[in-house]
Design a protein around this motif. Structure first.
Motif, PDB file in Angstrom:
ATOM      1  N   ASP A  69       0.836  -1.212   0.000  1.00 49.85           N
ATOM      2  CA  ASP A  69       0.000   0.000   0.000  1.00 49.85           C
ATOM      3  C   ASP A  69       0.869   1.260   0.000  1.00 49.85           C
ATOM      4  N   GLY A  70       0.729   2.043  -1.035  1.00 50.02           N
ATOM      5  CA  GLY A  70       1.445   3.300  -1.138  1.00 50.02           C
ATOM      6  C   GLY A  70       2.891   3.190  -1.587  1.00 50.02           C
ATOM      7  N   ARG A  71       3.384   1.962  -1.805  1.00 53.89           N
ATOM      8  CA  ARG A  71       4.799   1.800  -2.153  1.00 53.89           C
ATOM      9  C   ARG A  71       5.014   1.634  -3.657  1.00 53.89           C
ATOM     10  N   LEU A  72       3.979   1.209  -4.364  1.00 51.33           N
ATOM     11  CA  LEU A  72       4.147   0.921  -5.788  1.00 51.33           C
ATOM     12  C   LEU A  72       4.072   2.189  -6.622  1.00 51.33           C
ATOM     13  N   LEU A  73       4.981   2.261  -7.598  1.00 47.62           N
ATOM     14  CA  LEU A  73       4.984   3.363  -8.545  1.00 47.62           C
ATOM     15  C   LEU A  73       4.218   2.942  -9.797  1.00 47.62           C
ATOM     16  N   SER A  74       4.401   3.611 -10.914  1.00 50.30           N
ATOM     17  CA  SER A  74       3.508   3.390 -12.055  1.00 50.30           C
ATOM     18  C   SER A  74       3.698   2.048 -12.744  1.00 50.30           C
ATOM     19  N   SER A  75       4.882   1.460 -12.659  1.00 42.29           N
ATOM     20  CA  SER A  75       5.120   0.147 -13.267  1.00 42.29           C
ATOM     21  C   SER A  75       5.900  -0.711 -12.289  1.00 42.29           C
TER      22      SER A  75
END
Length: 385
Positions: free
Chosen positions: A29-35
């Motif tokens: 949660d909240g750690r992933l960027l666009s790819s």
């Protein structure tokens, strides 16, 4: 910029517990960027469980990987674990795919997979990560040479060959999106602002015997003759074998110099009835052969030297490492020694994973500007992202 974080579990039987352990550690949660993409390595024992299929079904990105005999991330090293390494970025795209099953001819399945991965984006791939199936009838070199051909020798490749801790090697798999594959190639393409750095720990120069010989007869990965003599007879002539006995040769890498000046290392895995040697990879007629001797201290010292260099030059970037299973054979009863050295060197410096490999795929950058991606043995390789 690529961010990386890792997770692990040694739970095989209780699916929900295993998945919860990994997801809690990843804390997506909240750690992933666009790819994003996940790189997964595990013991072959996970083929009897639904852990990987269930886990991948709950991850919001593709997963690629393969089985290994031993894995390590920060805080854990084990022969019976599952590790997940997540790469995520706003300026790098990750595209993955798996080939159709391969039988006797890899040309069509590998071509179709490569074109599907490379053709899914308008930009040129910046890096190819490979997860190659262990196949007794097709050499891993053939996969790499096909990728060299398809990429026009302009894209570096980095990766591993699937392996397991079982002597029979009957349960050796590549993995894509939670599915185990026996004879399928898995590729991961990186596109965008990728600036990889590569490091390789291999046979120490002072352990290579001065005597050189010419490779005069080969059949794929079978070294038939050296200096026009059956290979075992040649080794007997220089005192490294006796009466056809290859005992001790498993700790003696063959160092091959190619016509383009690049070097290969090859491990010995058996003999043939006509006194040839079966190697973990092919080599061409006309190349120069030298024999080396490695011991426990050579393995740990070369690993330490290369990791210290990589840490110094990488400026806090992430590291992905694969080490040849032949290096663990040299360690013998102290088979965790290379794991221990990695843990000592890396500490809490940067995110990393370290995985034992059935063969290491590593790029050689040639003087003419081309890239020769190659299969290595007896080597520990590092990709900094």
């Amino acid at each position: 910029m690529i961010k990386m974080f890792t997770a692990f579990t040694e739970e095989i039987d209780d699916v929900e517990t295993a998945v919860a352990e990994v997801l809690d550690q990843l804390d997506l949660d909240g750690r992933l960027l666009s790819s994003s993409v996940g790189i997964l390595h595990c013991s072959c024992e996970f083929d009897e469980s639904d852990v990987i299929k269930t886990l991948c079904g709950r991850l919001p990105f593709d997963t690629v990987g393969c089985t290994s005999m031993s894995v390590q991330v920060r805080g854990m090293k084990s022969q019976l674990a599952l590790t997940v390494t997540v790469l995520t970025s706003d300026d790098v795209r990750f595209v993955s795919g798996v080939s159709s099953p391969i039988s006797d001819d890899l040309n069509e399945p590998v071509t179709e997979l490569y074109e599907r991965v490379a053709g899914s984006v308008p930009e040129k791939l910046a890096l190819i990560m490979t997860f190659i199936p262990f196949m007794k009838n097709i050499g891993e070199d053939e996969f790499i040479e096909k990728i060299n051909e398809l990429s026009g020798r302009q894209i570096p490749a980095f990766g591993t060959v699937s392996i397991s801790g079982e002597e029979s090697l009957d349960r050796v798999y590549t993995i894509h999106n939670g599915e185990f594959h026996v004879t399928s190639l898995v590729l991961l393409g990186l596109i965008g602002d990728v600036d990889p750095m590569f490091f390789r720990a291999t046979v120490p120069e002072d352990k290579i015997l001065k005597q050189k010989a010419m490779v005069t007869g080969v059949s794929k990965n079978i070294l038939k003759t050296v200096n026009n003599m059956p290979t075992l007879k040649y080794l007997e002539s220089i005192g490294l074998a006796k009466d056809g006995n290859m005992e001790g040769l498993e700790s003696m890498p063959f160092v091959i110099k190619l016509s383009d000046g690049s070097l290969l290392t090859r491990a010995i895995i058996g003999t043939t009835p006509d006194d040839g040697l079966i190697l973990c990879g092919a080599l061409p007629v006309g190349s120069t052969l030298a024999i080396a001797a490695m011991d426990h201290d050579d393995v740990t010292a070369t690993t330490e030297e290369k990791l210290r260099e990589a840490i110094e030059k990488s400026a806090g970037r992430n590291m992905i490492m694969y080490s040849c299973v032949a290096r663990s054979w040299i360690l013998g009863a102290k088979m965790t020694a290379e794991h221990d050295k990695v843990e000592e060197c890396m500490g809490d410096s940067v995110p990393y994973h370290f995985v034992y490999s059935g063969g290491e795929i590593f790029p050689a950058f040639l003087e003419d500007g081309s890239i020769s991606n190659q299969l290595q043995n007896y080597t520990m390789i590092v990709c900094v992202l």
